[in-house]
Design an enzyme around this catalytic site. Structure first.
Site, short mmCIF file in Angstrom:
data_model
loop_
_atom_site.label_atom_id
_atom_site.label_comp_id
_atom_site.label_asym_id
_atom_site.label_seq_id
_atom_site.Cartn_x
_atom_site.Cartn_y
_atom_site.Cartn_z
N LYS A 1 0.82 -1.22 0.00
CA LYS A 1 0.00 0.00 0.00
C LYS A 1 0.85 1.27 0.00
O LYS A 1 0.43 2.28 -0.56
CB LYS A 1 -1.01 0.01 1.15
CG LYS A 1 -0.43 0.00 2.53
CD LYS A 1 -1.54 -0.06 3.56
CE LYS A 1 -1.01 0.07 4.97
NZ LYS A 1 0.16 -0.79 5.30
N ARG B 1 -5.36 3.17 11.76
CA ARG B 1 -4.94 1.79 12.02
C ARG B 1 -5.94 1.08 12.93
O ARG B 1 -5.78 -0.09 13.21
CB ARG B 1 -3.60 1.76 12.74
CG ARG B 1 -2.33 1.85 11.92
CD ARG B 1 -2.13 0.71 10.98
NE ARG B 1 -0.80 0.14 10.94
CZ ARG B 1 0.25 0.66 10.33
NH1 ARG B 1 0.17 1.80 9.71
NH2 ARG B 1 1.40 0.02 10.34
N ARG C 1 12.36 -7.36 2.02
CA ARG C 1 12.32 -5.90 1.97
C ARG C 1 13.60 -5.31 2.56
O ARG C 1 14.14 -5.82 3.53
CB ARG C 1 11.12 -5.44 2.80
CG ARG C 1 10.62 -4.09 2.43
CD ARG C 1 9.13 -4.04 2.56
NE ARG C 1 8.76 -3.50 3.87
CZ ARG C 1 7.59 -2.95 4.11
NH1 ARG C 1 6.66 -2.89 3.18
NH2 ARG C 1 7.31 -2.49 5.30
N ARG D 1 14.79 -3.71 8.09
CA ARG D 1 14.32 -2.95 9.25
C ARG D 1 13.94 -3.89 10.39
O ARG D 1 13.43 -4.98 10.15
CB ARG D 1 13.07 -2.14 8.86
CG ARG D 1 13.40 -0.75 8.45
CD ARG D 1 12.22 0.06 7.95
NE ARG D 1 10.90 -0.40 8.28
CZ ARG D 1 9.80 -0.04 7.59
NH1 ARG D 1 9.90 0.75 6.56
NH2 ARG D 1 8.62 -0.49 7.93
N ARG E 1 3.03 -8.06 13.78
CA ARG E 1 2.34 -6.97 13.08
C ARG E 1 1.09 -7.49 12.37
O ARG E 1 0.07 -6.81 12.31
CB ARG E 1 3.27 -6.30 12.07
CG ARG E 1 4.36 -5.49 12.72
CD ARG E 1 5.39 -5.02 11.73
NE ARG E 1 4.90 -3.96 10.87
CZ ARG E 1 5.54 -3.52 9.79
NH1 ARG E 1 6.68 -4.08 9.43
NH2 ARG E 1 5.04 -2.55 9.08
#
Ligand code: AMP
Length: 213
Positions: free
Chosen positions: A13, A88, A127, A160, A171
């Site tokens: 997104k 969120r 990522r 990260r 998450r």
């Protein structure tokens, strides 16, 4: 045009939000990016947010909501914006709706980028993010020109803390519990639009632009 991007962490997104912002000439507002900039600059907000982010938890609403409302009140947001990572949870959505309603405004579209959990873990472990400017890459899908080095600013690329597999699992759990209910929230308001986020990036974007017009 005011747009909210929904989707699990790693659904793409953020990438789509940036493309929308470019195409429609509106600001891309990522609460995650704002927190990361604060962490990098060593601010009080950054220090408070980091502990939650590294654990894959949401930063408390007291720190998040005002930050976002101040941002969307800025001059460059007068023609709209694309929100990436906010709201969120339902309370955040309600505060935003109330603040907009007070000014006779509303969100036009909530775009849900749908990707099943089983794809997410693979995507996230590939990522990489730049320690300098925050640009993101994927070792297979969006590799940098030179391995481990940012195309934009030449600094090092890292995995990260919050993209590590155990944090991603956390998450995802937080997403299902707190963020996914927003899909029904916006469906009931008649502004939910869903796209298949497993398609190639350009095809996802084409699907979104067909919706936004
Ligand atoms: P993101 O880059 O959107 O995936 O956000 C990274 C992290 O920042 C999240 O895992 C949260 O810890 C925090 N965060 C970003 N946006 C919000 C928000 N709207 N509410 C609470 N925490 C947030």
């Amino acid at each position: 045009m005011k747009i909210i991007m929904l989707g699990a962490p790693g659904a793409g997104k953020g990438t789509q939000a940036k493309m929308i912002a470019d195409r429609y000439g509106i600001p891309h507002i990522s609460t995650g990016d704002i927190f990361r900039a604060n962490i990098k600059n060593g601010t009080k907000l950054g220090k408070e947010a980091k502990g939650y982010m590294d654990q894959g938890l949401l930063v408390p609403d007291e720190l998040t909501v005002k930050l976002l409302l101040d941002r969307v009140a800025q001059e460059d947001c007068s023609d709209g914006y694309v929100l990436d990572g906010f709201p969120r949870n339902i309370p955040q959505a309600e505060v935003l709706d109330r603040a907009l309603a007070d000014q006779g405004e509303r969100i036009d579209y909530a775009v849900d980028v749908e990707v099943a959990d089983r794809h997410i873990i693979n995507r996230m472990s590939g990522r990489r993010a730049c320690v300098g400017c925050g640009a993101t890459y994927h070792i297979v899908n969006v590799p940098p020109k030179k391995e481990g080095i940012c195309d934009v600013c030449g600094e090092a690329l890292i995995l990260r803390e919050d993209d590590r597999p155990d944090t991603v699992t956390k998450r995802l759990a937080v997403y299902h519990e707190q963020t996914q209910p927003l899909i029904d929230y916006y469906k009931e308001k008649g502004i939910l639009k869903s796209v298949d986020g497993t398609m190639p990036m350009e095809e996802v974007f084409d699907a979104i632009t067909r919706i936004l017009g």
